[in-house]
Design an enzyme around this catalytic site. Structure first.
Site, short mmCIF file in Angstrom:
data_model
loop_
_atom_site.label_atom_id
_atom_site.label_comp_id
_atom_site.label_asym_id
_atom_site.label_seq_id
_atom_site.Cartn_x
_atom_site.Cartn_y
_atom_site.Cartn_z
CE LYS A 45 42.69 -37.29 -3.06
NZ LYS A 45 43.44 -36.06 -3.34
N GLY A 46 36.03 -37.79 -2.01
CA GLY A 46 34.90 -37.02 -1.50
C GLY A 46 33.98 -37.78 -0.56
CD GLU A 102 30.93 -40.89 -5.82
OE1 GLU A 102 31.34 -40.07 -4.98
OE2 GLU A 102 31.43 -41.01 -6.95
CG ASP A 103 31.51 -36.67 -2.84
OD1 ASP A 103 31.39 -37.46 -3.78
OD2 ASP A 103 32.33 -35.73 -2.86
CG ASP A 106 27.62 -32.52 -11.34
OD1 ASP A 106 26.57 -32.08 -11.78
OD2 ASP A 106 28.65 -31.81 -11.30
CG PHE A 155 31.47 -25.46 -7.30
CD1 PHE A 155 31.65 -26.57 -8.12
CD2 PHE A 155 32.42 -25.18 -6.34
CE1 PHE A 155 32.77 -27.37 -7.99
CE2 PHE A 155 33.55 -25.98 -6.20
CZ PHE A 155 33.71 -27.07 -7.02
CG ASP A 162 37.99 -31.20 -4.07
OD1 ASP A 162 37.06 -31.91 -4.52
OD2 ASP A 162 38.99 -30.91 -4.74
C1 PRP Z 1 33.23 -36.07 -7.65
C2 PRP Z 1 32.29 -36.99 -6.88
C3 PRP Z 1 31.89 -38.01 -7.89
C4 PRP Z 1 31.93 -37.24 -9.20
C5 PRP Z 1 30.54 -36.86 -9.58
O1 PRP Z 1 34.50 -36.61 -7.61
O2 PRP Z 1 32.92 -37.56 -5.76
O3 PRP Z 1 32.80 -39.09 -7.93
O4 PRP Z 1 32.71 -36.05 -8.98
O5 PRP Z 1 30.51 -36.21 -10.83
P1 PRP Z 1 29.74 -36.80 -12.09
O6 PRP Z 1 28.42 -37.35 -11.66
O7 PRP Z 1 29.58 -35.56 -12.98
O8 PRP Z 1 30.62 -37.83 -12.75
P2 PRP Z 1 35.82 -35.78 -7.99
O9 PRP Z 1 36.23 -36.14 -9.39
O10 PRP Z 1 35.61 -34.33 -7.71
O11 PRP Z 1 36.91 -36.42 -7.01
P3 PRP Z 1 37.04 -36.36 -5.41
O12 PRP Z 1 35.92 -37.20 -4.83
O13 PRP Z 1 38.38 -36.94 -5.12
O14 PRP Z 1 36.92 -34.92 -4.99
#
Ligand code: PRP
Length: 188
Positions: A45-46, A102-103, A106, A155, A162
Site C-alpha cells: 500500500k505504501g 515503490e515508496d 530498504d 524508521f 506506516d
Molecule cells: C515496504 C515497502 C517495500 C518494502 C521495502 O512495504 O513498501 O515494499 O517494505 O523493504 P525491503 O527493501 O527491505 O524489502 P511493507 O511490507 O511495509 O508494506 P506496505 O507498503 O503495505 O506498508
C-alpha cells in the site's frame, strides 16, 4: 493530525520538498518514456500516495496497475523479504514498458522478488522508481532507475509509509519516535 504529529521526532522531508522532487521526477519520466507504451505498476500500500502525485506530474499517456504483496516473518519495523502476491495485476505486461513505483527500498528483498516475478511475463522493459532509498540497509543489489531521496537508516513514516498501518496520511516523511514502537501509541 495533531495527535499523529506528536509521535514524530523530526520531519525528514517536508511536503514542499516532496512535491518539488516529484515534479522533477515526473518531468524526467515523461522525457524518458516519450512515445512508449508506459505502464506504472504501484506496489500497495505504501506506494499509493507517491503514485497519485507522480501521475499528475507525468504529462505523457500512460496506464497504471496495482500489486499487493504480503511480507511475512519480519517485524513491525522491518520486512523479511519473504513475500507472496496478495493481489496480482489486472493487465498483461507483455511487450510493455513497465515502471515499478515503490515508496521505499530498504533491504531490496521485496523488489528482488517482484522483479523476478515480473520478468517472467516478458515486459519490453522493467525499471524501478522509488520515492525513498536507504542504500545503507541494502542486502540485495537492486537497480534503482529513479530515486527521489536517499535517506539515512531511521524508521520513517508518513506520505504512504506506516507503522502498524497508521501514519500513512501524514503529508511529510518523518522519523517516528522510538518510544512508539517500543511502548506502543498512546491512544488516550
Ligand atoms: C515496504 C515497502 C517495500 C518494502 C521495502 O512495504 O513498501 O515494499 O517494505 O523493504 P525491503 O527493501 O527491505 O524489502 P511493507 O511490507 O511495509 O508494506 P506496505 O507498503 O503495505 O506498508
Amino acid at each position: 493530525m495533531a495527535d499523529l504529529q506528536h509521535d514524530i521526532a523530526k520531519i525528514l522531508i517536508t511536503r514542499e520538498q516532496l512535491q518539488t522532487r516529484i515534479a522533477e521526477m515526473g518531468e524526467t519520466i515523461s522525457r524518458d518514456y516519450k512515445d512508449k507504451d508506459l505502464l506504472l505498476v504501484c506496489i500497495l500500500k505504501g506506494g499509493v500516495l507517491f503514485l497519485s502525485d507522480l501521475v499528475r506530474a507525468i504529462h505523457i499517456p500512460h496506464a497504471m496497475d496495482f500489486m499487493a504483496i504480503s511480507s511475512y516473518g519480519g517485524t513491525r519495523t522491518e520486512s523479511s523479504g519473504v513475500v507472496r502476491i496478495l493481489m496480482d495485476l489486472n493487465t498483461s505486461i507483455e511487450r510493455r514498458n513497465v515502471l515499478i513505483v515503490e515508496d521505499i527500498i530498504d533491504t531490496g528483498r521485496t523488489l528482488t522478488y517482484i522483479i523476478g516475478n515480473l520478468k517472467t511475463r516478458n515486459p519490453a522493459s522493467l525499471k524501478i522508481c522509488t520515492l525513498l532509498n536507504k542504500p545503507s540497509r541494502r542486502e540485495v543489489n537492486v537497480p534503482v532507475d529513479y530515486a527521489g531521496f536517499d535517506i539515512p537508516n531511521e524508521f520513517v513514516v508518513g506520505y504512504g509509509l506506516d507503522y502498524d498501518e497508521i501514519y500513512r496520511n501524514l503529508p511529510f516523511v518523518g522519523v517516528l519516535k522510538p518510544s512508539v514502537y517500543v511502548h506502543g501509541r498512546e491512544t488516550e
